[in-house]
Design an enzyme around this catalytic site. Structure first.
Site, mmCIF file in Angstrom:
data_model
loop_
_atom_site.group_PDB
_atom_site.id
_atom_site.type_symbol
_atom_site.label_atom_id
_atom_site.label_comp_id
_atom_site.label_asym_id
_atom_site.label_seq_id
_atom_site.Cartn_x
_atom_site.Cartn_y
_atom_site.Cartn_z
ATOM 1 N N LYS A 150 7.268 42.518 35.804
ATOM 2 C CA LYS A 150 7.061 42.463 33.774
ATOM 3 C C LYS A 150 7.586 41.681 33.634
ATOM 4 O O LYS A 150 8.128 41.113 32.139
ATOM 5 C CB LYS A 150 8.258 44.111 34.070
ATOM 6 C CG LYS A 150 7.579 44.945 35.239
ATOM 7 C CD LYS A 150 6.584 45.585 33.765
ATOM 8 C CE LYS A 150 5.480 46.922 34.526
ATOM 9 N NZ LYS A 150 4.291 47.718 33.407
ATOM 10 N N ASP A 171 6.927 52.882 31.636
ATOM 11 C CA ASP A 171 5.674 54.253 32.073
ATOM 12 C C ASP A 171 5.743 55.679 31.235
ATOM 13 O O ASP A 171 4.825 55.891 31.090
ATOM 14 C CB ASP A 171 6.281 53.789 33.353
ATOM 15 C CG ASP A 171 6.635 53.348 34.353
ATOM 16 O OD1 ASP A 171 4.992 52.292 34.978
ATOM 17 O OD2 ASP A 171 8.050 52.582 34.458
ATOM 18 N N TYR A 228 32.819 25.478 30.161
ATOM 19 C CA TYR A 228 33.394 26.352 30.837
ATOM 20 C C TYR A 228 34.828 25.871 30.668
ATOM 21 O O TYR A 228 34.951 26.281 29.396
ATOM 22 C CB TYR A 228 33.138 24.840 32.984
ATOM 23 C CG TYR A 228 33.181 27.019 34.053
ATOM 24 C CD1 TYR A 228 33.169 27.991 33.654
ATOM 25 C CD2 TYR A 228 34.450 25.978 34.703
ATOM 26 C CE1 TYR A 228 34.095 28.659 34.740
ATOM 27 C CE2 TYR A 228 34.609 26.566 36.235
ATOM 28 C CZ TYR A 228 34.545 28.027 35.524
ATOM 29 O OH TYR A 228 34.845 28.384 36.773
ATOM 30 N N GLY A 249 3.136 63.897 35.812
ATOM 31 C CA GLY A 249 4.959 62.816 35.753
ATOM 32 C C GLY A 249 4.611 61.961 34.604
ATOM 33 O O GLY A 249 4.648 62.326 33.620
ATOM 34 N N ASP A 254 9.279 52.214 36.824
ATOM 35 C CA ASP A 254 8.207 53.181 38.058
ATOM 36 C C ASP A 254 9.601 53.387 38.359
ATOM 37 O O ASP A 254 10.094 53.730 39.728
ATOM 38 C CB ASP A 254 7.888 51.666 38.505
ATOM 39 C CG ASP A 254 6.852 51.338 38.130
ATOM 40 O OD1 ASP A 254 5.724 51.418 36.533
ATOM 41 O OD2 ASP A 254 5.899 50.290 38.759
HETATM 42 N N1 LIG Z 1 -2.397 51.608 32.820
HETATM 43 C C1 LIG Z 1 -1.089 51.927 32.788
HETATM 44 O O1 LIG Z 1 -0.614 50.996 31.421
HETATM 45 C C2 LIG Z 1 -0.017 52.870 33.487
HETATM 46 C C3 LIG Z 1 -0.493 53.327 34.719
HETATM 47 N N2 LIG Z 1 0.126 54.076 35.240
HETATM 48 C C4 LIG Z 1 0.112 54.381 36.083
HETATM 49 O O2 LIG Z 1 -0.308 56.094 35.767
HETATM 50 C C5 LIG Z 1 0.429 57.068 37.586
HETATM 51 C C6 LIG Z 1 1.332 57.992 37.454
HETATM 52 O O3 LIG Z 1 2.621 56.801 37.229
HETATM 53 P P1 LIG Z 1 3.476 57.981 36.680
HETATM 54 O O4 LIG Z 1 3.506 58.932 36.154
HETATM 55 O O5 LIG Z 1 4.869 56.480 36.661
HETATM 56 O O6 LIG Z 1 4.888 57.856 38.401
HETATM 57 P P2 LIG Z 1 4.847 59.865 38.620
HETATM 58 O O7 LIG Z 1 5.412 59.970 40.132
HETATM 59 O O8 LIG Z 1 5.988 60.433 37.091
HETATM 60 O O9 LIG Z 1 3.762 60.847 38.145
HETATM 61 C C7 LIG Z 1 2.045 60.764 39.019
HETATM 62 C C8 LIG Z 1 1.480 62.192 38.888
HETATM 63 O O10 LIG Z 1 0.187 62.049 39.140
HETATM 64 C C9 LIG Z 1 0.754 63.423 40.429
HETATM 65 N N3 LIG Z 1 0.247 62.999 41.119
HETATM 66 C C10 LIG Z 1 0.165 62.138 42.022
HETATM 67 N N4 LIG Z 1 -1.260 62.448 43.278
HETATM 68 C C11 LIG Z 1 -2.384 63.315 42.730
HETATM 69 C C12 LIG Z 1 -2.988 64.391 43.220
HETATM 70 N N5 LIG Z 1 -4.152 63.532 44.312
HETATM 71 N N6 LIG Z 1 -3.695 64.606 42.292
HETATM 72 C C13 LIG Z 1 -3.657 65.268 41.195
HETATM 73 N N7 LIG Z 1 -2.154 64.608 40.638
HETATM 74 C C14 LIG Z 1 -1.539 63.828 41.691
HETATM 75 C C15 LIG Z 1 2.088 63.568 40.333
HETATM 76 O O11 LIG Z 1 1.351 65.128 40.940
HETATM 77 P P3 LIG Z 1 2.787 65.884 41.061
HETATM 78 O O12 LIG Z 1 3.285 66.194 40.420
HETATM 79 O O13 LIG Z 1 2.530 67.652 42.009
HETATM 80 O O14 LIG Z 1 3.996 65.178 42.010
HETATM 81 C C16 LIG Z 1 2.596 63.403 39.627
HETATM 82 O O15 LIG Z 1 2.897 64.170 38.503
HETATM 83 C C17 LIG Z 1 0.067 55.276 38.596
HETATM 84 O O16 LIG Z 1 -0.736 55.781 39.338
HETATM 85 C C18 LIG Z 1 0.128 54.235 37.806
HETATM 86 O O17 LIG Z 1 0.496 53.201 37.693
HETATM 87 C C19 LIG Z 1 1.613 54.443 34.670
HETATM 88 C C20 LIG Z 1 1.980 53.706 34.151
HETATM 89 C C21 LIG Z 1 1.645 52.797 33.178
HETATM 90 C C1 LIG Z 2 1.307 49.536 34.066
HETATM 91 C C2 LIG Z 2 2.473 50.094 34.905
HETATM 92 O O1 LIG Z 2 3.457 50.224 34.499
HETATM 93 C C3 LIG Z 2 1.881 50.911 35.793
HETATM 94 O O2 LIG Z 2 1.446 51.468 36.579
HETATM 95 O O3 LIG Z 2 3.677 52.125 36.491
HETATM 96 MG MG LIG Z 3 4.918 50.962 36.048
#
Ligand SMILES: NC(=O)C1=CN([C@@H]2O[C@H](COP(=O)(O)OP(=O)(O)OC[C@H]3O[C@@H](n4cnc5c(N)ncnc54)[C@H](OP(=O)(O)O)[C@@H]3O)[C@@H](O)[C@H]2O)C=CC1
Ligand SMILES: CC(=O)C(=O)O
Ligand SMILES: [Mg+2]
Length: 415
Positions: free
Chosen positions: A93, A161, A38, A195, A136
């Site tokens: 994380k 993601d 410090y 997404g 997220d």
């Molecule tokens: N295993 C892994 O390493 C990872 C897994 N994930 C998982 O992926 C999912 C999405 O995450 P992320 O991309 O960051 O989130 P986003 O919010 O960016 O995207 C979510 C997407 O899912 C679509 N969606 C949600 N509900 C439905 C449904 N009932 N029918 C069809 N499409 C649907 C949404 O549609 P709309 O555009 O119409 O809103 C959107 O396009 C989460 O469940 C997350 O846990 C994510 C990152 C890493």
């Molecule tokens: C694993 C992760 O990053 C997610 O589900 O958002």
């Molecule tokens: Mg994530």
């Protein structure tokens, strides 16, 4: 309350709340220690850094520190629950950065009004870190946020993601298709979700050989097609000129299903419509698009992965982000480019084809693991991930000119 739920809450609550803390790396016991740490000693590194910003890597923790930053708008598959509710995931994380790659990490949850507010907040604190892991943040804002921060910051900014998920998905997919005797160039792919994860996964699969016109992407309104007028520019990249409208329509004869959407959205009946020997990555967390027990009850010729630790084949970005940042930070990369991502894909997938160390078998509670339908991708606790992925990434950074220093001598040994 279920046993597991209570266990999870207790894990987070005791013996101290949360999952991370800060530890000191220097002695701070004596008057002399404090005079160095410090006032007055601290003034010396201050002057060095003011004279040359690079000295921050020499005299502070910057070079080994990653900020995990979220606004809580897409917490796993739980949705937009706000910044504070995202804190357990962000601490998680940080835990994984430390456990798997020895990187110090701090979680930052940002409350903001506009997207520009969020970007400004992160830009204004970026210099203090070696890298920024965005987490997220929902689409489509996540794309604009990452692009702006990459432009404005000179440290690696990486939306986990998107790219962490894409890298692990590509590694697992290439291996799964190889086992099923299929070629990614010919594969008919259905992606449920449009997404952050979906767009990045499909873009990387295309870089690995998938044909854009063989991909059907769906959002909450169904198939993304050229006659829809409600598509953002990222969804538009996947608009298909087709009359198919529903998951049922597109899943027929598909070779691949990638779910990055939400829980229980793929039914057993829909799964039965897929082509022979399909690959099903139900990656939504914590609950997949279809549970493995439901999928295997419907058919046995599939290769199945989820994002979870408690089933075989965990396709989860934990296999990537600690190691890609380790490699990037060790050569002070200014960015994480496509070559570094592809190097990570190849390094991850190659490990799955080699004999599995005993410590991984023990940690997994099994006596045997061999490249095949139940083991397409390494386990997160595999000690080979750190040296192999980090080294491949660091070498790619040097080769593509984004590294600011050479690969350290004998980097990661000859693992
Ligand atoms: N295993 C892994 O390493 C990872 C897994 N994930 C998982 O992926 C999912 C999405 O995450 P992320 O991309 O960051 O989130 P986003 O919010 O960016 O995207 C979510 C997407 O899912 C679509 N969606 C949600 N509900 C439905 C449904 N009932 N029918 C069809 N499409 C649907 C949404 O549609 P709309 O555009 O119409 O809103 C959107 O396009 C989460 O469940 C997350 O846990 C994510 C990152 C890493
Ligand atoms: C694993 C992760 O990053 C997610 O589900 O958002
Ligand atoms: Mg994530």
């Amino acid at each position: 309350m279920s046993d597991f739920r209570q266990q999870a809450l207790d894990y987070h609550a005791y013996p101290v709340p949360g999952k991370i803390s800060v530890e000191l790396t220097k002695s701070a016991e004596t008057v002399n220690d404090l005079a160095l740490a410090y006032s007055p000693g601290v003034a010396e590194p201050v002057r060095e850094i003011a004279a040359d910003a690079k000295n921050a890597y020499k005299y502070t923790a910057k070079g080994n520190m990653v900020a995990v930053i979220s606004n809580g708008t897409a917490i796993l598959g739980l949705g937009n629950l706000g910044p504070l509710a995202s804190k357990p995931v962000m601490e998680g994380k940080a835990l994984l950065f430390k456990r798997f790659a020895g990187l110090d990490s701090i979680d930052i949850e940002v409350k903001h009004r506009t997207t520009e507010d969020f970007i400004n907040t992160v830009e204004n604190i970026a210099d203090t870190f070696g890298g920024i892991n965005l987490e997220d943040i929902k689409a489509p804002e996540c794309f604009e946020i990452e692009k702006a921060l990459i432009e404005r910051c000179n440290i690696p900014v990486f939306h986990d993601d998107q790219h962490g998920t894409a890298i692990v998905t590509a590694a697992g997919m290439l291996n799964a298709l190889e086992i099923q005797g299929k070629d990614i160039n010919d594969a008919l792919i259905v992606c449920l979700g449009a997404g952050a994860a979906a767009v990045a996964c499909m873009e990387l699969l295309i870089k690995c050989g998938a044909q854009r016109e063989h991909i059907y992407m769906l959002d909450r309104k169904g198939v993304i097609h050229t006659r829809r007028d409600d598509l953002n520019e990222y969804k538009q990249m996947f608009a298909n000129n087709t009359d198919k409208r529903t998951l049922q329509d597109v899943i027929a004869d598909a070779d691949v299903f990638v779910g990055v959407s939400g829980p229980d959205l793929l039914s057993a009946d829909e799964l039965k419509l897929m082509a022979d020997k399909p690959v099903v990555f139900a990656c939504s967390n914590p609950d997949p698009e279809i549970k493995p027990e439901v999928a295997y009850a419907a058919r046995q010729d599939l290769i199945m992965a989820t994002g979870r630790s408690d089933y075989p084949n965990q396709v989860n970005n934990v296999l990537c982000f600690p190691f890609i940042f380790r490699g990037a930070l060790d050569v002070r990369a200014t960015a994480i480019n496509d070559e570094m991502k592809i190097a990570a894909v190849e390094a991850i997938r190659s490990i799955a084809k080699e004999p599995v160390p005993q410590e991984v078998l023990t940690a997994s509670g099994v006596t045997e693991l061999e490249f095949g339908p139940q083991y397409i991708i390494p386990k997160p606790m595999d000690p080979r991930l750190l040296p192999r992925v980090a080294k491949a990434v660091a070498e790619a950074a040097v080769a593509t000119g984004v590294a600011q220093i050479e690969l350290p001598e004998n980097y990661m040994g000859d693992k």
